[in-house]
Design a protein around this motif. Structure first.
Motif, short mmCIF file in Angstrom:
data_model
loop_
_atom_site.label_atom_id
_atom_site.label_comp_id
_atom_site.label_asym_id
_atom_site.label_seq_id
_atom_site.Cartn_x
_atom_site.Cartn_y
_atom_site.Cartn_z
N ALA B 334 0.84 -1.19 0.00
CA ALA B 334 0.00 0.00 0.00
C ALA B 334 0.87 1.25 0.00
O ALA B 334 0.47 2.31 -0.46
CB ALA B 334 -0.91 -0.01 1.23
N GLN B 335 2.12 1.06 0.50
CA GLN B 335 3.06 2.19 0.57
C GLN B 335 3.75 2.37 -0.78
O GLN B 335 4.17 1.39 -1.38
CB GLN B 335 4.12 1.93 1.67
CG GLN B 335 3.56 1.81 3.08
CD GLN B 335 2.94 0.44 3.38
OE1 GLN B 335 2.95 -0.46 2.53
NE2 GLN B 335 2.39 0.30 4.56
N GLU B 366 -3.77 -2.41 -6.15
CA GLU B 366 -4.63 -3.46 -5.62
C GLU B 366 -4.46 -3.75 -4.13
O GLU B 366 -5.25 -4.48 -3.56
CB GLU B 366 -4.49 -4.73 -6.45
CG GLU B 366 -5.26 -4.61 -7.76
CD GLU B 366 -5.21 -5.86 -8.62
OE1 GLU B 366 -5.99 -6.77 -8.33
OE2 GLU B 366 -4.40 -5.91 -9.55
N ALA B 367 -3.41 -3.17 -3.51
CA ALA B 367 -3.32 -3.30 -2.06
C ALA B 367 -4.27 -2.30 -1.40
O ALA B 367 -4.46 -2.32 -0.19
CB ALA B 367 -1.90 -3.09 -1.58
N LEU B 368 -4.82 -1.40 -2.22
CA LEU B 368 -5.67 -0.34 -1.68
C LEU B 368 -7.13 -0.50 -2.05
O LEU B 368 -8.02 -0.17 -1.27
CB LEU B 368 -5.18 1.02 -2.21
CG LEU B 368 -3.74 1.38 -1.87
CD1 LEU B 368 -3.21 2.45 -2.82
CD2 LEU B 368 -3.65 1.85 -0.43
N PRO B 472 -2.43 10.49 0.52
CA PRO B 472 -3.29 9.39 0.06
C PRO B 472 -3.40 9.36 -1.46
O PRO B 472 -3.39 10.42 -2.11
CB PRO B 472 -4.65 9.71 0.67
CG PRO B 472 -4.43 10.79 1.67
CD PRO B 472 -3.12 11.43 1.40
N LEU B 476 -8.85 6.19 -6.83
CA LEU B 476 -9.11 4.76 -6.65
C LEU B 476 -10.53 4.43 -7.09
O LEU B 476 -11.42 5.27 -7.01
CB LEU B 476 -8.94 4.38 -5.17
CG LEU B 476 -7.52 4.46 -4.61
CD1 LEU B 476 -7.54 4.20 -3.12
CD2 LEU B 476 -6.61 3.48 -5.31
N VAL C 94 -7.74 -4.72 3.38
CA VAL C 94 -7.58 -3.82 2.23
C VAL C 94 -8.58 -2.68 2.38
O VAL C 94 -9.76 -2.83 2.04
CB VAL C 94 -7.79 -4.56 0.90
CG1 VAL C 94 -7.66 -3.60 -0.27
CG2 VAL C 94 -6.76 -5.68 0.75
N ILE C 95 -8.13 -1.57 2.94
CA ILE C 95 -9.03 -0.46 3.24
C ILE C 95 -8.42 0.84 2.71
O ILE C 95 -7.36 1.26 3.16
CB ILE C 95 -9.29 -0.38 4.76
CG1 ILE C 95 -10.05 -1.65 5.17
CG2 ILE C 95 -10.07 0.86 5.12
CD1 ILE C 95 -10.11 -1.89 6.63
N PRO C 96 -9.08 1.45 1.73
CA PRO C 96 -8.55 2.69 1.16
C PRO C 96 -8.47 3.79 2.23
O PRO C 96 -9.32 3.86 3.12
CB PRO C 96 -9.58 3.07 0.09
CG PRO C 96 -10.39 1.84 -0.14
CD PRO C 96 -10.33 1.03 1.10
N VAL C 97 -7.42 4.61 2.11
CA VAL C 97 -7.19 5.66 3.10
C VAL C 97 -8.44 6.53 3.30
O VAL C 97 -8.77 6.90 4.42
CB VAL C 97 -6.02 6.56 2.63
CG1 VAL C 97 -5.70 7.60 3.66
CG2 VAL C 97 -4.79 5.69 2.35
N GLU C 98 -9.14 6.80 2.20
CA GLU C 98 -10.28 7.71 2.34
C GLU C 98 -11.42 7.10 3.15
O GLU C 98 -12.28 7.82 3.62
CB GLU C 98 -10.77 8.15 0.96
CG GLU C 98 -11.29 7.01 0.11
CD GLU C 98 -10.84 7.10 -1.35
OE1 GLU C 98 -9.62 7.05 -1.58
OE2 GLU C 98 -11.71 7.23 -2.22
N THR C 113 -3.64 -0.98 8.04
CA THR C 113 -3.59 -1.46 6.65
C THR C 113 -2.33 -2.30 6.45
O THR C 113 -1.45 -2.29 7.31
CB THR C 113 -3.61 -0.26 5.68
OG1 THR C 113 -2.67 0.69 6.15
CG2 THR C 113 -4.98 0.37 5.64
N PRO C 114 -2.24 -3.01 5.33
CA PRO C 114 -1.08 -3.88 5.11
C PRO C 114 0.24 -3.12 5.29
O PRO C 114 0.35 -1.97 4.88
CB PRO C 114 -1.24 -4.31 3.66
CG PRO C 114 -2.70 -4.22 3.39
CD PRO C 114 -3.22 -3.10 4.24
#
Lengths: 317, 554, 134
Positions: B334-335, B366-368, B472, B476, C94-98, C113-114
């Motif tokens: 995700a980073q 896809e990690a997000l 962020p 997405l 898997v959770i978007p920041v927003e 998150t991961p």
């Protein structure tokens, strides 16, 4: 409503809290158990057997069947704590999770917290909590490490011992001394080869060796996969219940348990008293040094302590 | 050259050249592969015996197919570039498919949402929150017709990631094709249909192993007669690897599953050569490029041996392990998510150098979330750059003969065969799953891997080293929250429109047949044609077959 | 008095990816906590009932399917209805920041998150539980 009243009233959150309190021990636990002592009496079934015997999965099916005979069922499932970190993964519940939403079923996972013997030190107190809350059947599932699970026999009215083929032939069954443990014997995984043979062996061994001549434990074949033998196990438990009630064994068991409670409290009190009077934490190092420097021996030290202690107690009185 | 000379020269090199050097500049520690095996400083002719070339490697398209299943590999045709996609409603997914086809993608790959995969309709309470999330929501044939609208099913090959309910979705696909005027013998594609790895790793099981295996053999049998161009199963190691297994475990457990399917079909009276040619595999392509290449080669050699020696297959097609590959989703971070593009490129190379038949490349985000259109395009371009620009596909199996690759191929094969033996002793893969053996092995690997990252023994760029503060990510893909409502409304209309008496009768017939031994495929095809829903069909089968209970080991 | 921290690791919804949940369960055990894992496909109702019966201090919800915005807040709401709003709820997957700020608004106290270090999660739990039990 006071907290103990809420437990008696059957409030789930309070029951759960109550168990945490007795698990933590201390004065709060003593006070709570004092309030709830002798409130109610449940029938207690201990389920034991080696790891992988399928204890939890079998209990999961037994619950449905026991529902026909009891109003409310509590399950206390004990898993081992790690001796290194004190943490625990409590995995028995997963297999009974389908009962999570059932109003008449309460499931609690307990860690053994360093207690050996297959249950946790607080299991018998947790039983008192759920008994007080009106659960007329309590099923205790032990850790299942094998031979040292004698504690469960003292604790329960009927002990169900679960065996599976592949764990041991006749000799292992005899060696492990488990013949002394069970009042109902179950050979689980009857769909696996070797189960019939194991059942026959156990039957024969029981006939030859069982400690009690007026009661012969039944040996039941069961399978979780095929959902067979479940009714038979319940019937056998109820039979045994009948037997101990008819012969007054249930009263003996209760007496034993009360005696046990008194003994444990007494031991603890004496221990606390001694620790306090001997100033143990401050003195232990001094004693060790005395021994290391060859000025004394553990035996001499104890003799001295004993003499002084008698003086102390006299002063107290 | 004489091995003894090489050996003594190597000893000298170790002592005189390497020894003093590493005294001054020591080597990095813990150089291990995914199976926790130490990797040697250097591989040489001592680690690889070329005399075995014909028996162990041979030429591409020849037994044991170590160097590839086809004689010319990518010199003739590239691998199929097949991006897994699907989300929201059938309309949205249909739009994405048509976009991908215009961008040069050569096959479709359908992702279904979890209710569809586990046999619940969108209006079932248990589906709450899940409708249209990880894939497209399908309740009845109505949705499937929209999904493939204006996509000619005689020209496009379609892969469907569907397992417990594969029999229903395949029935729908056949029905849609027929409505387009395409007969069952013309359709091409794959259903995943691999229930065993659902018990092991992926979790979308419904029924216990026995009836599940029956449904699978029903499909084998039906397709061998009616859909000869359809791949009836994709035996999947992908998810086993994603769940944290090592490379050896990935192919060992996958091949063990493959053996179980073959045994089930043979026991049901099918001839091995009638169905084995339609079996395909699905593997993961992870970060360790060289280990992955060796893994793919070892898997081909093992399968060929097993089919020939154990199952006595006669047709060469039965012995060829053909596989789809997907780059490893669990390696995406995700980073600094753009770094994932590079990871995917390396994994793509591994799959191509390992001789894959088709490939899905993951998208950077896809990690997000589910991938955006831009990200999917970059992922597809990655494959295209490897294919058209890198040159690695111009000769066959170019890494063969590397001392390291060959000895690693041998070692992976040996490790995997050891697992197969253990599993066989336990009574086969179903018994090993029920005993929790496979799950436990995998979880131990997963735990070790994660702890290495925790302790910084293993570096993940941007996660435990080279970190930055970053805003962020924008843009997405978001699945519309109202989709469940839309889908339920559509379902309601379908149920009003269809002939409900006919539906009831077919469901009754299905229940009877499920209780017996007959092949369920024809009745399920009739059921979907009458717009019976996935939930309705699955619930009847649940009633007859019961539901699987997982043996969770921690 | 020896009060152990008890944690329920739960998987709501239909998502079958349990690698993360199982890792967290094991890692928290190794950090000295008592951990109960529910297995997959749990309804928010059964998660809440389990948390209450097990008297846990913390619920950790894991979900990779994207249904978190609906299922996580539902757990918090049900806890409050059952008078158990004091149980700490955290989430991961898997959770978007927003979505994180939305979830926090709804009472999920932390979202991991991961790539999160396990130490960070352990510290969070220790700190929160200490505050809660004061």
């Amino acid at each position: 409503m006071t907290f103990p009243d809420k437990i008696v009233d059957g409030d789930i959150r309070s029951i759960a809290r109550g168990i945490s309190i007795v698990e933590s021990g201390g004065i709060e636990s003593d006070n709570l158990l004092n309030e709830l002592y002798n409130r109610n009496c449940s029938y207690i079934i201990g389920v034991t057997g080696p790891p992988g015997a399928g204890k939890s999965s079998l209990i999961n099916l037994l619950i449905d069947e026991f529902k026909h005979h009891f109003r409310k069922i509590a399950i206390l499932a004990v898993d081992p704590s790690s001796p290194f970190t004190g943490g625990a993964l409590l995995g028995d519940r997963i297999r009974m999770q389908q009962h999570a939403m059932s109003e008449s079923v309460f499931i609690r996972s307990m860690a053994s917290r360093g207690h050996i013997g297959g249950i946790s030190g607080a299991t018998k107190d947790a039983i008192k909590i759920v008994s007080a809350a009106g659960y007329d059947l309590v099923i205790v599932e032990t850790v299942g490490v094998g031979q040292s699970e004698i504690d469960i026999v003292k604790l329960s009215d009927t002990t169900v011992l679960i065996l599976v083929p592949g764990y041991g032939d006749e000799i292992q069954v005899m060696k492990s001394g488990i013949m002394e443990i069970g009042e109902v014997f179950v050979v689980n995984k009857s769909d696996k080869s070797g189960s019939e043979k194991l059942a026959t062996t156990v039957k024969w061994l029981l006939k030859e060796n069982y400690r009690n001549k007026s009661y012969l434990p039944p040996v039941i074949l069961s399978s979780v996969t095929n959902n067979t033998g479940i009714e038979d196990i319940v019937k056998a438990v109820l039979n045994h219940k009948n037997y101990i009630e008819k012969n007054g064994i249930d009263r003996d068991k209760i007496q034993e348990r009360i005696k046990d409670d008194i003994n444990i409290l007494l031991e603890r009190k004496i221990n606390e008293f001694i620790q306090h009077h001997l100033k143990y934490p401050e003195n232990i190092e001094k004693w060790v040094n005395l021994v290391i420097s060859k000025k004394s021996t553990p035996y001499e030290i104890i003799r001295e302590i004993k003499d002084n202690m008698i003086l102390d107690i006299r002063e107290d009185i | 050259m004489d091995k003894r000379i090489i050996k003594s020269e190597k000893e000298k090199w170790d002592k005189n050249t390497v020894g003093p050097f590493i005294q001054k500049t020591p080597e990095r520690k813990n150089l291990k592969d995914s199976s926790n095996e130490s990797i040697e400083r250097l591989y040489s002719p001592l680690d690889h015996n070329e005399d075995d070339y014909i028996t162990k490697s041979n030429f591409p398209g020849q037994y044991p197919y170590t160097r590839g299943v086809y004689p010319t590999m990518y010199r003739g045709r590239y691998w199929t570039m097949r991006q897994y996609a699907g989300f929201g409603t059938a309309e949205e997914s249909n739009e994405r498919y048509r976009y991908l086809l215009t961008q040069g993608q050569t096959g479709l790959s359908v992702a279904f949402d979890l209710p569809t995969q586990i046999g619940y309709d969108s209006d079932d309470p248990i589906s709450e929150g899940e409708v249209g999330k990880v894939g497209v929501a399908i309740d009845s044939l109505d949705d499937m017709e929209i999904l493939f609208k204006n996509i000619p099913l005689d020209k496009v090959s379609t892969s469907m990631t569907i397992n417990s309910t594969a029999v229903i979705l395949l029935a729908m696909y056949i029905a849609v094709a027929e409505k387009q005027g395409v007969s069952p013998d013309k359709i091409t594609g794959t259903i995943q249909n691999d229930i065993l790895k659902e018990y092991i790793a992926r979790g979308t099981y419904i029924f216990p192993p026995k009836p599940s295996m029956r449904l699978i053999t029903n499909i084998f049998e039906f397709c061998s007669k009616n859909c000869p161009r359809w791949n009836t199963i994709s035996i999947s190691g992908y998810h086993i690897r994603e769940a944290g297994s090592s490379a050896i475990q990935e192919i060992a457990f996958t091949i063990a599953d493959g053996i179980a399917y073959c045994k089930a079909a043979v026991n049901a009276g099918l001839d091995i050569d009638d169905f084995a040619g339609r079996l395909s595999f699905f593997f993961n392509s992870h970060n360790d490029l060289l280990e992955e290449v060796a893994k793919f080669r070892a898997a081909r050699r093992m399968w060929a041996k097993i089919m020939k020696e154990e199952f006595k297959a006669k047709k060469s097609k039965s012995m060829k392990l053909r596989f789809h590959t997907q780059t490893a989703g669990s390696t995406l971070t995700a980073q600094q998510s753009d770094n994932n593009i590079i990871r995917v490129a390396i994994q793509t190379l591994a799959a191509v150098l390992g001789g894959t038949q088709s490939l899905h490349t993951n998208s950077r985000d896809e990690a997000l979330a589910l991938p955006s259109e831009d990200s999917v395009r970059i992922a597809l371009r990655t494959q295209q750059i490897v294919a058209f620009e890198s040159g690695v596909s111009n000769t066959i199996d170019p890494l063969a003969g590397s001392y390291y690759i060959e000895s690693l191929t041998d070692r992976i094969e040996k490790g995997a065969f050891e697992y197969l033996e253990k599993i066989e002793k336990m009574g086969g893969v179903v018994a090993a799953i029920e005993a929790g053996f496979i799950q436990k092995e995998m979880q131990n690997s997963a735990y070790e891997y994660q702890m290495e990252i925790e302790s910084n023994d293993k570096i993940i760029v941007g996660v435990n080293k080279f970190k930055i503060e970053e805003p962020p990510i924008k843009g997405l893909l978001k699945v519309d929250m109202s989709i469940q409502k839309k889908q339920c409304e559509r379902l309601k209309k379908v149920k009003e429109r269809r002939d409900n008496i006919k539906v009831d009768n077919i469901l009754k017939k299905l229940e009877q047949e499920a209780n017996g031994n007959i092949n369920l495929m024809p009745t399920i095809i009739d059921a979907v044609k009458s717009y019976t829903t996935i939930g309705e069909i699955s619930n009847i089968l649940r009633k007859v077959f019961g539901e699987y209970k997982e043996n969770i080991v921690l | 008095m020896d009060r152990k921290i008890r944690v329920l690791v739960a998987k709501p919804g239909l998502d079958g990816h349990d690698r993360g949940a199982k890792f967290i369960a094991r890692a928290l055990r190794n950090a000295g906590m008592e951990v109960i894992y529910t297995g997959i496909r749990q309804s928010p109702e059964s998660i809440v009932e389990t948390a209450i019966q097990e008297d846990v201090d913390v619920i950790g919800l894991s979900l990779l399917s994207g249904a978190h915005n609906i299922l996580f807040p539902k757990v918090v709401t049900l806890l409050k209805e059952k008078n158990a709003g004091d149980i700490i709820v955290m989430g991961g997957g898997v959770i978007p920041v927003e979505d994180i700020s939305y979830l926090k608004e709804k009472g999920i106290q932390a979202v991991f998150t991961p790539g999160t270090k396990i130490g960070e999660i352990v510290d969070f739990i220790n700190e929160k539980v200490e505050k809660r039990n004061k």
